[in-house]
Design a protein around this motif. Sequence first.
Motif, PDB file in Angstrom:
ATOM      1  N   TYR A 238      -9.618  15.271 -50.520  1.00 36.20           N
ATOM      2  CA  TYR A 238      -8.093  15.278 -49.695  1.00 36.20           C
ATOM      3  C   TYR A 238      -7.120  15.675 -51.026  1.00 36.20           C
ATOM      4  N   ASP A 239      -5.860  16.275 -50.283  1.00 33.05           N
ATOM      5  CA  ASP A 239      -5.366  17.651 -50.745  1.00 33.05           C
ATOM      6  C   ASP A 239      -6.241  18.539 -51.509  1.00 33.05           C
ATOM      7  N   GLY A 240      -7.580  19.130 -50.993  1.00 30.88           N
ATOM      8  CA  GLY A 240      -8.316  19.616 -51.706  1.00 30.88           C
ATOM      9  C   GLY A 240      -9.288  19.438 -52.728  1.00 30.88           C
ATOM     10  N   ARG A 241      -9.218  18.007 -53.013  1.00 28.69           N
ATOM     11  CA  ARG A 241     -10.026  18.029 -54.029  1.00 28.69           C
ATOM     12  C   ARG A 241     -10.941  16.585 -53.330  1.00 28.69           C
ATOM     13  N   LEU A 242     -12.159  16.998 -53.225  1.00 28.69           N
ATOM     14  CA  LEU A 242     -13.495  16.053 -53.130  1.00 28.69           C
ATOM     15  C   LEU A 242     -13.390  15.051 -53.603  1.00 28.69           C
ATOM     16  N   TYR A 243     -13.992  13.335 -53.016  1.00 30.40           N
ATOM     17  CA  TYR A 243     -13.954  12.077 -53.716  1.00 30.40           C
ATOM     18  C   TYR A 243     -15.494  11.778 -53.292  1.00 30.40           C
ATOM     19  N   LEU A 244     -16.126  10.833 -54.116  1.00 29.53           N
ATOM     20  CA  LEU A 244     -16.721  10.141 -53.283  1.00 29.53           C
ATOM     21  C   LEU A 244     -17.035   8.427 -53.152  1.00 29.53           C
ATOM     22  N   PHE A 245     -17.155   8.094 -52.557  1.00 28.39           N
ATOM     23  CA  PHE A 245     -16.869   6.702 -52.937  1.00 28.39           C
ATOM     24  C   PHE A 245     -18.331   5.805 -52.152  1.00 28.39           C
TER      25      PHE A 245
END
Length: 161
Positions: free
Chosen positions: A122-129
Amino acid sequence: MGKIWLTRRGLLSLLPAAAILGPARAETPLGVPSLYAADPLTGLALRGYDAVSYRLGSEPVSGADGHDHVWSGLVWRFSSAANRGAFARAPEVYAPRLGGCDPEGVAAGRLVDADPLVASLYDGRLYLFRDAQRRARATPELLDAAEARWPDLRPAAAIGG
């Protein structure tokens, strides 16, 4: 009874475990379960997946022996020397945000383990869920709320992200 000898190879096999049991893995008052989705048995960040690969394809790629880099108290494994080099130059660009914790949990004030196979940029940032349902519920507002809450929740071990 015979003596038990620890060989050099046996000692080296314990190093990843030492990385997760050392300061970077220490329990905090909030009971941090795992930073950067570290594997509790191997000590590998992202459970051994290549952090750079999330930006190169649709699915993360497993890292390979010999392409390791230590950052933020954990061993990060990469599929190639080029990916390891890219990460070493700018780990904060490639490491997941929020210490690899689930954004919904962070926004609610909790550090919740996430699955490295349930990720999004998202918006160039990596998020883990934690799971696909949480990923589907993620909105820019939720991520902004998690980012705003993160400095108060962030354990000292989570230098980046």
